[in-house]
Design a protein around this motif. Structure first.
Motif, PDB file in Angstrom:
ATOM      1  N   LEU A  24      34.308 -57.379 -26.096  1.00  0.00           N
ATOM      2  CA  LEU A  24      34.238 -56.387 -25.023  1.00  0.00           C
ATOM      3  C   LEU A  24      33.312 -55.226 -25.376  1.00  0.00           C
ATOM      4  N   LEU A  25      32.403 -54.943 -24.477  1.00  0.00           N
ATOM      5  CA  LEU A  25      31.615 -53.725 -24.499  1.00  0.00           C
ATOM      6  C   LEU A  25      32.377 -52.723 -23.649  1.00  0.00           C
ATOM      7  N   VAL A  26      32.620 -51.535 -24.173  1.00  0.00           N
ATOM      8  CA  VAL A  26      33.369 -50.512 -23.435  1.00  0.00           C
ATOM      9  C   VAL A  26      32.472 -49.291 -23.272  1.00  0.00           C
ATOM     10  N   ALA A  27      32.293 -48.875 -22.015  1.00  0.00           N
ATOM     11  CA  ALA A  27      31.445 -47.720 -21.722  1.00  0.00           C
ATOM     12  C   ALA A  27      32.067 -46.919 -20.600  1.00  0.00           C
ATOM     13  N   GLY A  28      31.693 -45.657 -20.540  1.00  0.00           N
ATOM     14  CA  GLY A  28      32.070 -44.803 -19.429  1.00  0.00           C
ATOM     15  C   GLY A  28      33.357 -44.029 -19.627  1.00  0.00           C
ATOM     16  N   ASN A  29      33.561 -43.099 -18.698  1.00  0.00           N
ATOM     17  CA  ASN A  29      34.775 -42.313 -18.652  1.00  0.00           C
ATOM     18  C   ASN A  29      35.095 -42.049 -17.183  1.00  0.00           C
ATOM     19  N   PRO A  30      36.053 -42.763 -16.594  1.00  0.00           N
ATOM     20  CA  PRO A  30      37.014 -43.624 -17.281  1.00  0.00           C
ATOM     21  C   PRO A  30      36.333 -44.873 -17.845  1.00  0.00           C
ATOM     22  N   PRO A  31      36.879 -45.370 -18.942  1.00  0.00           N
ATOM     23  CA  PRO A  31      36.250 -46.502 -19.616  1.00  0.00           C
ATOM     24  C   PRO A  31      36.373 -47.808 -18.835  1.00  0.00           C
ATOM     25  N   ASN A  32      35.324 -48.608 -18.926  1.00  0.00           N
ATOM     26  CA  ASN A  32      35.273 -49.913 -18.265  1.00  0.00           C
ATOM     27  C   ASN A  32      34.895 -50.960 -19.305  1.00  0.00           C
ATOM     28  N   PRO A  33      35.719 -51.994 -19.488  1.00  0.00           N
ATOM     29  CA  PRO A  33      35.370 -53.069 -20.419  1.00  0.00           C
ATOM     30  C   PRO A  33      34.596 -54.179 -19.720  1.00  0.00           C
ATOM     31  N   MET A  34      33.571 -54.704 -20.392  1.00  0.00           N
ATOM     32  CA  MET A  34      32.802 -55.832 -19.885  1.00  0.00           C
ATOM     33  C   MET A  34      32.653 -56.847 -21.014  1.00  0.00           C
ATOM     34  N   THR A  35      32.987 -58.100 -20.742  1.00  0.00           N
ATOM     35  CA  THR A  35      32.849 -59.140 -21.754  1.00  0.00           C
ATOM     36  C   THR A  35      31.384 -59.455 -21.971  1.00  0.00           C
ATOM     37  N   ILE A  36      30.993 -59.534 -23.239  1.00  0.00           N
ATOM     38  CA  ILE A  36      29.629 -59.924 -23.587  1.00  0.00           C
ATOM     39  C   ILE A  36      29.684 -61.096 -24.562  1.00  0.00           C
ATOM     40  N   GLY A  37      28.684 -61.934 -24.476  1.00  0.00           N
ATOM     41  CA  GLY A  37      28.547 -63.043 -25.406  1.00  0.00           C
ATOM     42  C   GLY A  37      27.198 -63.010 -26.100  1.00  0.00           C
ATOM     43  N   TRP A  38      26.380 -62.028 -25.734  1.00  0.00           N
ATOM     44  CA  TRP A  38      25.066 -61.867 -26.343  1.00  0.00           C
ATOM     45  C   TRP A  38      25.015 -60.513 -27.031  1.00  0.00           C
ATOM     46  N   SER A  39      24.695 -60.539 -28.300  1.00  0.00           N
ATOM     47  CA  SER A  39      24.548 -59.322 -29.082  1.00  0.00           C
ATOM     48  C   SER A  39      23.849 -59.694 -30.379  1.00  0.00           C
ATOM     49  N   THR A  40      23.195 -58.745 -30.970  1.00  0.00           N
ATOM     50  CA  THR A  40      22.650 -58.942 -32.308  1.00  0.00           C
ATOM     51  C   THR A  40      23.100 -57.779 -33.176  1.00  0.00           C
ATOM     52  N   VAL A  52      23.288 -54.633 -27.559  1.00  0.00           N
ATOM     53  CA  VAL A  52      24.052 -55.232 -26.469  1.00  0.00           C
ATOM     54  C   VAL A  52      23.138 -55.310 -25.259  1.00  0.00           C
ATOM     55  N   LEU A  53      23.322 -56.357 -24.455  1.00  0.00           N
ATOM     56  CA  LEU A  53      22.472 -56.598 -23.293  1.00  0.00           C
ATOM     57  C   LEU A  53      23.292 -56.460 -22.022  1.00  0.00           C
ATOM     58  N   VAL A  54      22.743 -55.721 -21.052  1.00  0.00           N
ATOM     59  CA  VAL A  54      23.452 -55.494 -19.794  1.00  0.00           C
ATOM     60  C   VAL A  54      22.447 -55.634 -18.647  1.00  0.00           C
ATOM     61  N   ARG A  55      22.808 -56.456 -17.668  1.00  0.00           N
ATOM     62  CA  ARG A  55      21.956 -56.617 -16.484  1.00  0.00           C
ATOM     63  C   ARG A  55      22.131 -55.414 -15.554  1.00  0.00           C
ATOM     64  N   PRO A  56      21.058 -55.005 -14.870  1.00  0.00           N
ATOM     65  CA  PRO A  56      21.139 -53.852 -13.964  1.00  0.00           C
ATOM     66  C   PRO A  56      22.139 -54.014 -12.819  1.00  0.00           C
ATOM     67  N   VAL A  57      22.483 -55.236 -12.452  1.00  0.00           N
ATOM     68  CA  VAL A  57      23.432 -55.441 -11.349  1.00  0.00           C
ATOM     69  C   VAL A  57      24.871 -55.160 -11.757  1.00  0.00           C
ATOM     70  N   ARG A  58      25.129 -55.067 -13.043  1.00  0.00           N
ATOM     71  CA  ARG A  58      26.501 -54.862 -13.523  1.00  0.00           C
ATOM     72  C   ARG A  58      26.906 -53.396 -13.395  1.00  0.00           C
ATOM     73  N   HIS A  59      28.165 -53.168 -13.098  1.00  0.00           N
ATOM     74  CA  HIS A  59      28.723 -51.817 -13.040  1.00  0.00           C
ATOM     75  C   HIS A  59      28.522 -51.104 -14.385  1.00  0.00           C
ATOM     76  N   THR A  60      28.652 -51.845 -15.457  1.00  0.00           N
ATOM     77  CA  THR A  60      28.500 -51.272 -16.799  1.00  0.00           C
ATOM     78  C   THR A  60      27.104 -50.711 -17.025  1.00  0.00           C
ATOM     79  N   PHE A  61      26.095 -51.264 -16.355  1.00  0.00           N
ATOM     80  CA  PHE A  61      24.728 -50.759 -16.512  1.00  0.00           C
ATOM     81  C   PHE A  61      24.661 -49.273 -16.170  1.00  0.00           C
ATOM     82  N   ASN A  62      25.219 -48.888 -15.029  1.00  0.00           N
ATOM     83  CA  ASN A  62      25.201 -47.474 -14.637  1.00  0.00           C
ATOM     84  C   ASN A  62      25.968 -46.607 -15.635  1.00  0.00           C
ATOM     85  N   LEU A  63      27.056 -47.145 -16.161  1.00  0.00           N
ATOM     86  CA  LEU A  63      27.829 -46.395 -17.158  1.00  0.00           C
ATOM     87  C   LEU A  63      27.017 -46.217 -18.439  1.00  0.00           C
ATOM     88  N   MET A  64      26.335 -47.278 -18.865  1.00  0.00           N
ATOM     89  CA  MET A  64      25.519 -47.194 -20.084  1.00  0.00           C
ATOM     90  C   MET A  64      24.328 -46.259 -19.893  1.00  0.00           C
TER      91      MET A  64
END
Length: 166
Positions: A24-40, A52-64
């Motif tokens: 889980l990648l966790v970002a924002g306040n309030p925090p939002n968890p997003m499952t990731i399978g790609w990372s280095t 960590v990689l996040v597509r612009p269409v994801r809610h987490t993108f705006n939080l990041m």
């Protein structure tokens, strides 16, 4: 209770989880968890870095995009359903923490939160970000992973602390 550990103590377990159900990648306040399978994870600029990689269409993108830092959390095996939900549902539509009965705590070295149920968590400070450049990306990768041309933003997080539940 959490104990700070070295990357070498958790690297293999972290990579195994990435290859498995994800983390889980966790970002924002309030925090939002997003499952990731790609990372280095590696060493750049004399720092330990987790990408960590996040597509612009994801809610987490705006939080990041409005964050200075984030956490990455590894859950025990019994949380497969929760990992699936956090990877398939949007935080725009539901409170994933509530839906999964997950809890958060404040990180100790960055301003973000981490998942209390995690066995390991990384606390990372964003030191760089960049969109994947299709002009320099292998066309086979574009064909397989980016048919919609929705290229990821890659966030480079300096690993400020790594903690294991004891």
């Amino acid at each position: 209770m959490r104990k700070e550990v070295q990357l070498s103590e958790v690297l293999n377990e972290t990579l195994d989880k990435l290859d498995g159900d994800g983390i889980l990648l966790v970002a924002g306040n309030p925090p939002n968890p997003m499952t990731i399978g790609w990372s280095t994870i590696g060493h750049i600029w004399n720092k330990q870095i987790m990408n960590v990689l996040v597509r612009p269409v994801r809610h987490t993108f705006n939080l990041m995009e409005s964050a200075r830092d984030f956490s990455v959390c590894i859950l025990p095996d019994q949380y497969r359903e929760e990992l699936n939900l956090c990877g398939t549902r949007s935080g725009r539509d539901i409170n994933k923490l509530e839906a999964c009965n997950l809890h958060v705590e404040k990180c100790s070295k960055v301003d973000s939160f981490f998942i209390s149920e995690s066995t390991i968590h990384f606390e990372c400070r964003i030191v760089h970000k960049q969109f994947l450049d299709p002009a320099t990306l292998d066309p086979a990768i574009i064909k397989r992973f980016y048919p919609k041309k929705d290229f990821h933003m890659v966030y480079y997080g300096e690993i400020i602390g790594i903690f294991r539940k004891s």
